[in-house]
Design a protein around this motif. Structure first.
Motif, PDB file in Angstrom:
ATOM      1  N   VAL A  89      25.032  41.848  34.940  1.00 32.77           N
ATOM      2  CA  VAL A  89      25.646  42.601  34.822  1.00 32.77           C
ATOM      3  C   VAL A  89      25.937  42.567  33.724  1.00 32.77           C
ATOM      4  N   ARG A  90      26.071  43.764  33.102  1.00 31.99           N
ATOM      5  CA  ARG A  90      25.303  44.494  31.804  1.00 31.99           C
ATOM      6  C   ARG A  90      26.199  45.207  31.252  1.00 31.99           C
ATOM      7  N   GLU A  91      25.633  45.090  29.653  1.00 28.40           N
ATOM      8  CA  GLU A  91      26.616  46.180  28.950  1.00 28.40           C
ATOM      9  C   GLU A  91      26.007  47.414  28.972  1.00 28.40           C
ATOM     10  N   SER A  92      26.583  48.616  28.985  1.00 27.33           N
ATOM     11  CA  SER A  92      25.954  49.861  29.257  1.00 27.33           C
ATOM     12  C   SER A  92      26.944  51.347  28.360  1.00 27.33           C
ATOM     13  N   ALA A  93      26.372  51.650  27.654  1.00 28.28           N
ATOM     14  CA  ALA A  93      26.980  53.017  26.645  1.00 28.28           C
ATOM     15  C   ALA A  93      26.699  53.723  27.608  1.00 28.28           C
ATOM     16  N   GLU A  94      25.510  53.737  28.487  1.00 23.35           N
ATOM     17  CA  GLU A  94      26.220  55.735  29.288  1.00 23.35           C
ATOM     18  C   GLU A  94      27.425  55.639  30.694  1.00 23.35           C
ATOM     19  N   LEU A  95      28.332  54.508  30.088  1.00 21.79           N
ATOM     20  CA  LEU A  95      29.477  55.023  31.213  1.00 21.79           C
ATOM     21  C   LEU A  95      30.475  56.343  30.411  1.00 21.79           C
ATOM     22  N   ALA A  96      30.960  56.849  31.372  1.00 20.95           N
ATOM     23  CA  ALA A  96      32.119  57.810  31.327  1.00 20.95           C
ATOM     24  C   ALA A  96      33.364  57.882  30.018  1.00 20.95           C
ATOM     25  N   PRO A  97      33.337  57.990  29.254  1.00 17.74           N
ATOM     26  CA  PRO A  97      34.339  58.542  27.816  1.00 17.74           C
ATOM     27  C   PRO A  97      35.144  57.549  28.834  1.00 17.74           C
ATOM     28  N   GLY A  98      36.302  56.100  28.213  1.00 23.88           N
ATOM     29  CA  GLY A  98      37.389  55.802  28.970  1.00 23.88           C
ATOM     30  C   GLY A  98      37.451  54.921  30.017  1.00 23.88           C
ATOM     31  N   THR A  99      35.929  54.826  30.810  1.00 20.86           N
ATOM     32  CA  THR A  99      35.610  53.554  31.388  1.00 20.86           C
ATOM     33  C   THR A  99      35.390  52.970  31.063  1.00 20.86           C
TER      34      THR A  99
ATOM     35  N   LEU B 152      31.977  49.478  35.426  1.00 21.15           N
ATOM     36  CA  LEU B 152      32.050  49.948  36.193  1.00 21.15           C
ATOM     37  C   LEU B 152      31.243  49.210  38.043  1.00 21.15           C
ATOM     38  N   TRP B 153      31.509  49.080  39.127  1.00 19.70           N
ATOM     39  CA  TRP B 153      30.821  48.027  39.904  1.00 19.70           C
ATOM     40  C   TRP B 153      29.840  49.016  40.668  1.00 19.70           C
ATOM     41  N   ARG B 154      28.699  48.971  40.666  1.00 21.64           N
ATOM     42  CA  ARG B 154      27.885  49.427  41.232  1.00 21.64           C
ATOM     43  C   ARG B 154      27.364  48.703  42.637  1.00 21.64           C
ATOM     44  N   ASN B 155      27.633  49.176  43.724  1.00 22.75           N
ATOM     45  CA  ASN B 155      27.582  48.374  45.083  1.00 22.75           C
ATOM     46  C   ASN B 155      26.149  48.782  45.854  1.00 22.75           C
ATOM     47  N   GLY B 156      25.252  48.693  45.635  1.00 27.51           N
ATOM     48  CA  GLY B 156      24.394  49.160  46.013  1.00 27.51           C
ATOM     49  C   GLY B 156      23.254  48.082  47.416  1.00 27.51           C
ATOM     50  N   HIS B 157      22.671  48.451  47.960  1.00 24.05           N
ATOM     51  CA  HIS B 157      22.142  48.531  49.966  1.00 24.05           C
ATOM     52  C   HIS B 157      21.966  47.025  49.781  1.00 24.05           C
ATOM     53  N   ASP B 158      21.025  46.543  48.427  1.00 20.93           N
ATOM     54  CA  ASP B 158      20.547  44.607  48.834  1.00 20.93           C
ATOM     55  C   ASP B 158      21.005  44.270  47.623  1.00 20.93           C
ATOM     56  N   ARG B 159      21.780  44.928  46.068  1.00 20.01           N
ATOM     57  CA  ARG B 159      22.356  44.353  45.391  1.00 20.01           C
ATOM     58  C   ARG B 159      23.822  45.208  44.841  1.00 20.01           C
ATOM     59  N   ASP B 160      24.552  43.638  43.574  1.00 22.96           N
ATOM     60  CA  ASP B 160      25.316  45.185  43.316  1.00 22.96           C
ATOM     61  C   ASP B 160      25.187  44.706  41.718  1.00 22.96           C
ATOM     62  N   GLU B 161      25.390  45.757  40.779  1.00 20.09           N
ATOM     63  CA  GLU B 161      25.682  46.119  39.522  1.00 20.09           C
ATOM     64  C   GLU B 161      26.916  46.135  38.959  1.00 20.09           C
ATOM     65  N   VAL B 162      27.182  45.499  37.873  1.00 23.36           N
ATOM     66  CA  VAL B 162      28.393  45.657  36.952  1.00 23.36           C
ATOM     67  C   VAL B 162      28.687  45.784  35.262  1.00 23.36           C
ATOM     68  N   LEU B 163      28.400  46.647  35.183  1.00 23.64           N
ATOM     69  CA  LEU B 163      28.808  47.251  34.080  1.00 23.64           C
ATOM     70  C   LEU B 163      29.622  47.165  32.871  1.00 23.64           C
ATOM     71  N   TYR B 164      29.490  47.611  31.783  1.00 25.10           N
ATOM     72  CA  TYR B 164      30.753  46.902  30.937  1.00 25.10           C
ATOM     73  C   TYR B 164      30.507  48.325  30.064  1.00 25.10           C
TER      74      TYR B 164
ATOM     75  N   PRO C 152      30.122  48.814  26.107  1.00 21.21           N
ATOM     76  CA  PRO C 152      30.056  48.168  24.574  1.00 21.21           C
ATOM     77  C   PRO C 152      31.486  47.891  23.744  1.00 21.21           C
ATOM     78  N   TRP C 153      32.468  49.153  23.919  1.00 16.10           N
ATOM     79  CA  TRP C 153      33.761  49.204  23.120  1.00 16.10           C
ATOM     80  C   TRP C 153      34.503  48.282  23.175  1.00 16.10           C
ATOM     81  N   VAL C 154      33.953  47.627  24.591  1.00 16.68           N
ATOM     82  CA  VAL C 154      35.342  46.496  25.058  1.00 16.68           C
ATOM     83  C   VAL C 154      36.160  45.856  24.662  1.00 16.68           C
ATOM     84  N   ALA C 155      37.860  45.696  24.614  1.00 18.90           N
ATOM     85  CA  ALA C 155      37.683  44.197  23.443  1.00 18.90           C
ATOM     86  C   ALA C 155      37.208  43.124  23.908  1.00 18.90           C
TER      87      ALA C 155
END
Length: 158
Positions: free
Chosen positions: A36-46, A49-61, A63-66
């Motif tokens: 789980v990590r903060e990501s400034a690369e998410l689309a505006p308004g997002t 995001l959960w990325r469901n990979g072949h062998d791992r998962d990643e959750v991005l949030y 930086p501006w979320v309250a």
């Protein structure tokens, strides 16, 4: 038993004290890495995001979320509830520049990768949001019991 109760019942030590602590619980339950990590690369308004990979998962949030814990709880909801992640077209919209969206949609349709109905996606979002609400309520919880199992049982009684 609700999925939130099941998650809290599997928590060890202080994992149930926070949403971020429960990441280790989810990782153990699924038998695969979850970051789980903060990501400034998410689309505006997002928010997240959960990325469901072949062998791992990643959750991005974003930086501006309250409330990052609420956003992460929502994404954990998708994982714990057994959702399959974003349809490929939706994932492309979240990761590609907006000027490429039409071309990506066209290419995915040509490959037979059209996404399912909007109502199905809305139901998945409602389910994940319900999970997040219940999880955050229980973590902030009544009784402040240290044990995840005791807190889980106590909250189910209420």
């Amino acid at each position: 038993m609700s999925e939130v109760s099941r998650l809290l019942a599997h928590a060890r030590g202080n994992e149930s004290a926070s949403v971020f602590g429960l990441v280790r619980t989810v990782e153990r339950m699924r038998g695969r890495p979850l970051t789980v990590r903060e990501s400034a690369e998410l689309a505006p308004g997002t928010f997240g995001l959960w990325r469901n990979g072949h062998d791992r998962d990643e959750v991005l949030y974003a930086p501006w979320v309250a409330a990052p814990d609420r956003t992460v709880a929502h994404e954990l909801g998708h994982i714990v509830l057994g959702h399959h992640g974003l349809p490929v077209e939706e994932a492309a919209r979240h990761t590609l520049p907006s000027e490429w969206h039409d071309m990506a949609s066209f290419m995915l349709r040509q490959c037979g990768q059209d996404s399912g109905g909007d109502e199905d996606l809305l139901q998945l979002e409602r389910d994940a949001e319900g999970f997040a609400s219940e999880l955050c309520r229980r973590i902030s919880g009544v009784g402040r019991a240290r044990s995840a199992r005791i807190r889980s049982h106590f909250n189910e009684i209420l």
